[in-house]
Scaffold this motif. Structure first.
Motif, PDB file in Angstrom:
ATOM      1  N   THR A  75       0.819  -4.842 -13.960  1.00 36.37           N
ATOM      2  CA  THR A  75       1.804  -5.304 -12.938  1.00 36.37           C
ATOM      3  C   THR A  75       1.370  -6.289 -12.180  1.00 36.37           C
ATOM      4  OG1 THR A  75       1.130  -3.544 -11.569  1.00 36.37           O
ATOM      5  CG2 THR A  75       2.821  -3.059 -13.320  1.00 36.37           C
ATOM      6  N   ARG A  76       1.899  -6.508 -10.683  1.00 35.78           N
ATOM      7  CA  ARG A  76       1.448  -7.469  -9.965  1.00 35.78           C
ATOM      8  C   ARG A  76       1.055  -6.813  -8.591  1.00 35.78           C
ATOM      9  NH1 ARG A  76       2.158 -12.437 -10.704  1.00 35.78           N
ATOM     10  NH2 ARG A  76       1.524 -12.928  -8.547  1.00 35.78           N
ATOM     11  N   PHE A  77       0.803  -5.358  -8.868  1.00 38.66           N
ATOM     12  CA  PHE A  77       0.216  -4.487  -7.657  1.00 38.66           C
ATOM     13  C   PHE A  77      -0.951  -5.223  -7.094  1.00 38.66           C
ATOM     14  CE2 PHE A  77      -2.492  -1.097  -5.804  1.00 38.66           C
ATOM     15  CZ  PHE A  77      -1.757  -0.617  -5.000  1.00 38.66           C
ATOM     16  N   GLY A  78      -0.823  -5.559  -5.660  1.00 37.87           N
ATOM     17  CA  GLY A  78      -2.104  -5.876  -4.991  1.00 37.87           C
ATOM     18  C   GLY A  78      -2.168  -7.656  -5.230  1.00 37.87           C
ATOM     19  N   GLN A 131      -5.561   2.061 -14.453  1.00 37.15           N
ATOM     20  CA  GLN A 131      -6.046   0.726 -13.943  1.00 37.15           C
ATOM     21  C   GLN A 131      -5.509  -0.331 -14.941  1.00 37.15           C
ATOM     22  OE1 GLN A 131     -10.304   0.172 -13.752  1.00 37.15           O
ATOM     23  NE2 GLN A 131     -10.319  -2.043 -13.832  1.00 37.15           N
ATOM     24  N   ARG A 158      -1.473 -11.119  -4.284  1.00 40.37           N
ATOM     25  CA  ARG A 158      -1.071 -12.144  -3.094  1.00 40.37           C
ATOM     26  C   ARG A 158       0.155 -12.863  -3.579  1.00 40.37           C
ATOM     27  NH1 ARG A 158      -5.198 -12.763   0.902  1.00 40.37           N
ATOM     28  NH2 ARG A 158      -7.036 -12.131  -0.069  1.00 40.37           N
ATOM     29  N   LEU A 210      -1.984  -0.802 -13.567  1.00 38.35           N
ATOM     30  CA  LEU A 210      -1.780  -1.466 -12.217  1.00 38.35           C
ATOM     31  C   LEU A 210      -2.080  -3.031 -12.462  1.00 38.35           C
ATOM     32  CD1 LEU A 210      -3.943   0.743  -9.643  1.00 38.35           C
ATOM     33  CD2 LEU A 210      -1.543   0.284  -9.966  1.00 38.35           C
ATOM     34  N   THR A 211      -3.200  -3.353 -13.390  1.00 36.06           N
ATOM     35  CA  THR A 211      -3.765  -4.697 -13.918  1.00 36.06           C
ATOM     36  C   THR A 211      -2.406  -5.548 -14.456  1.00 36.06           C
ATOM     37  OG1 THR A 211      -5.713  -3.923 -13.994  1.00 36.06           O
ATOM     38  CG2 THR A 211      -5.018  -6.025 -15.040  1.00 36.06           C
TER      39      THR A 211
END
Length: 224
Positions: A131-134, A125, A136, A128-129
């Motif tokens: 990085t710019r995963f997800g 997690q 907009r 992912l946080t």
């Protein structure tokens, strides 16, 4: 290797075992709370609840394990609870489920499994946080345009969308002001060098200078 630390099972937990499980549950809860707080807006009450939730679940598991009567009583007590707060976001619910899973693991004595699971999920997690995963697209906007009921909206702004946006999608149409006006909701992605003021001015000339709202997509769409 991933064996339970409860020597006599949940039916006969010793005091040192209980203190060990509770301490690990509180440590896991604090880790989940810190993980939730990383780059995310939070309230103090919610993170405090996350910190103690694994210990609460652990105690429930210890009490109901192998005892049918106690299990039925606990189910009846929890069925009386009604949540009156607004729905949480997807990340809120994910953090709650993570804390409950850790409490289930500690309640059955699988401390090493709970620790490994927390490290793996937490690292994933955080990655992912970071990085710019997800995330907009930075130029994605919500556009609301009000037009008179006598104006046909099909293709009305296509030339302006072609000039100022990369993509535009009509999401919703609804009537306002007793049916005398239409409110069009678009999902648009602005071009890199788009002049937002010029774009709005062109739209105003087209819709008779009625209301136009151009803003970021509301965060409540992240809720489940």
């Amino acid at each position: 290797m991933l064996e339970s630390v409860l020597s006599g099972g949940a039916a006969s937990v010793t005091l040192p075992e209980f203190l060990l499980l509770t301490g690990c549950s509180l440590a896991f809860g604090m880790a989940v709370a810190l993980l939730y707080m990383y780059r995310h807006p939070y309230s103090r009450g919610f993170v405090l609840t996350l910190a103690v939730l694994p210990a609460i679940v652990q105690l429930v598991i210890l009490m109901v394990n192998g005892n049918l009567g106690t299990g039925v009583a606990v189910m009846g007590a929890f069925s009386l609870i009604r949540f009156r707060s607004v729905p949480g976001s997807a990340r809120d619910i994910g953090a709650i489920f993570l804390a409950m899973a850790l409490g289930l693991a500690t309640g059955t004595g699988y401390l090493l499994a709970a620790c490994l699971f927390l490290v793996i999920v937490g690292a994933f997690q955080l990655a992912l946080t970071s990085t710019r995963f997800g995330v907009r697209p930075p130029r994605e906007r919500e556009l609301k345009i009000t037009i008179p009921e006598t104006m046909a909206y099909d293709g009305l702004f296509d030339d302006l969308f072609s000039a100022y946006t990369q993509s535009a999608e009509l999401v919703r149409v609804r009537t306002t002001n007793m049916g005398s006006l239409y409110e069009l909701l678009y999902r648009v992605t602005l071009r890199a060098q788009c002049d937002e003021k010029a774009f709005i001015d062109q739209l105003r000339c087209r819709n008779g200078n009625l209301n136009i709202v151009l803003g970021h997509i509301p965060s409540h769409e992240n809720e489940l």
